[in-house]
Write an enzyme that holds these catalytic residues in place. Structure first.
Site, PDB file in Angstrom:
ATOM      1  N   TYR A  10       8.480   8.004  13.289  1.00  0.00           N
ATOM      2  CA  TYR A  10       7.161   7.400  13.475  1.00  0.00           C
ATOM      3  C   TYR A  10       6.176   8.421  14.013  1.00  0.00           C
ATOM      4  CZ  TYR A  10       3.637   4.140  15.337  1.00  0.00           C
ATOM      5  OH  TYR A  10       2.462   3.471  15.625  1.00  0.00           O
ATOM      6  N   ALA A  11       6.600   9.202  15.038  1.00  0.00           N
ATOM      7  CA  ALA A  11       5.717  10.220  15.610  1.00  0.00           C
ATOM      8  C   ALA A  11       5.342  11.266  14.571  1.00  0.00           C
ATOM      9  CB  ALA A  11       6.392  10.874  16.819  1.00  0.00           C
ATOM     10  N   ALA A  12       6.317  11.666  13.742  1.00  0.00           N
ATOM     11  CA  ALA A  12       6.041  12.653  12.695  1.00  0.00           C
ATOM     12  C   ALA A  12       5.048  12.106  11.681  1.00  0.00           C
ATOM     13  CB  ALA A  12       7.338  13.056  12.003  1.00  0.00           C
ATOM     14  N   LYS A  43       2.778   9.737  12.138  1.00  0.00           N
ATOM     15  CA  LYS A  43       1.450   9.587  12.730  1.00  0.00           C
ATOM     16  C   LYS A  43       0.787  10.938  12.982  1.00  0.00           C
ATOM     17  CE  LYS A  43       1.097   5.098  12.892  1.00  0.00           C
ATOM     18  NZ  LYS A  43       0.129   4.416  12.002  1.00  0.00           N
ATOM     19  N   VAL A  79       0.815  -1.224   0.000  1.00  0.00           N
ATOM     20  CA  VAL A  79       0.000   0.000   0.000  1.00  0.00           C
ATOM     21  C   VAL A  79       0.846   1.271   0.000  1.00  0.00           C
ATOM     22  CG1 VAL A  79      -2.078  -1.010   0.983  1.00  0.00           C
ATOM     23  CG2 VAL A  79      -0.277  -0.176   2.515  1.00  0.00           C
ATOM     24  N   SER A 114      -1.474   7.258  16.175  1.00  0.00           N
ATOM     25  CA  SER A 114      -0.882   6.657  17.373  1.00  0.00           C
ATOM     26  C   SER A 114      -0.869   7.717  18.452  1.00  0.00           C
ATOM     27  CB  SER A 114       0.550   6.187  17.089  1.00  0.00           C
ATOM     28  OG  SER A 114       1.254   5.933  18.302  1.00  0.00           O
TER      29      SER A 114
END
Length: 218
Positions: free
Chosen positions: A125-127, A129, A35, A112
């Site tokens: 990952y934080a950026a 999400k 995806v 998240s």
């Protein structure tokens, strides 16, 4: 859970092994696709429409993570995590939306808690999400005239097999933040998805619902 709720489901996964583990059901179509690739997304969505007809709902769950301090994040890591978590959501939304116009529909994205409050050693990952949250709000406004709602679920740590393999010290630190004293289960999260897809969630749009045990209290 979706099948039990009466939905016809096109399940898209990069892993054919994961698809093989799904139950055999007349209302379930498994499709192997990446995806993060627009061509494969187009193929997967077309297969679902051919099998089930025009989509009512889109549930974006695909994602990945790699922990580490910012200085250790390579260009490759950054692009991988942005693609896995944010680009995949964008591509699926862009491909599905034209088929919802006129009939209405529900889109539920997955962010998240780390995209809401941040997380040390988890910058990419934080950026990504946080980007999902922003994308959700923008699309909720853009697609409201078409009676398409767009919402987001931002769980705390969910006890999956992948999470259980994470370093114990990392999990212990996360658990200390949760007033209810436990991580979420997949069932905690699926209830939120089903609420937003169902009639009871019809007046929610642009919202980020966070089953997090009290980790963050807006």
């Amino acid at each position: 859970e979706l099948l039990a709720g009466g939905f016809a489901v096109t399940a898209i996964d990069l892993s054919t092994d994961a698809l093989d583990r799904l139950p055999h059901h007349a209302r379930l179509l498994p499709v192997a696709a990446d995806v993060t690739d627009s061509g494969e997304v187009a193929h997967a969505v077309a297969a679902g429409i051919e099998h089930h007809g025009a989509p009512y709902g889109l549930l974006n769950i695909a994602g990945n993570n790699r922990l580490g301090p910012l200085e250790d994040i390579t260009d490759q890591d950054w692009h991988f995590l942005i693609d896995a978590n944010l680009t995949s959501t964008f591509l699926m939304c862009r491909e599905v939306m034209p088929h919802m116009c006129g009939a209405g529909g529900r889109v539920v994205n997955t962010a998240s808690i780390f995209g809401v409050r941040g997380q040390a050693n988890d910058a990419a990952y934080a950026a990504a999400k946080a980007g999902v949250v922003g994308l959700t709000r923008a699309l909720a406004t853009e697609w409201a005239p078409h009676q398409v709602t767009v919402n987001c679920v931002a769980p705390v740590v969910v006890l999956t097999d992948r999470v259980r393999r994470m370093p114990k010290e990392h999990l212990d630190l996360q658990l200390e933040r949760i007033p209810l004293g436990r991580f979420s289960t997949p069932r905690d999260v699926t209830r939120t998805y089903l609420f937003l897809l169902g009639d009871d969630g019809s007046y929610y749009t642009g919202q980020t619902l966070s089953p997090n045990g009290g980790d963050v209290m807006p």
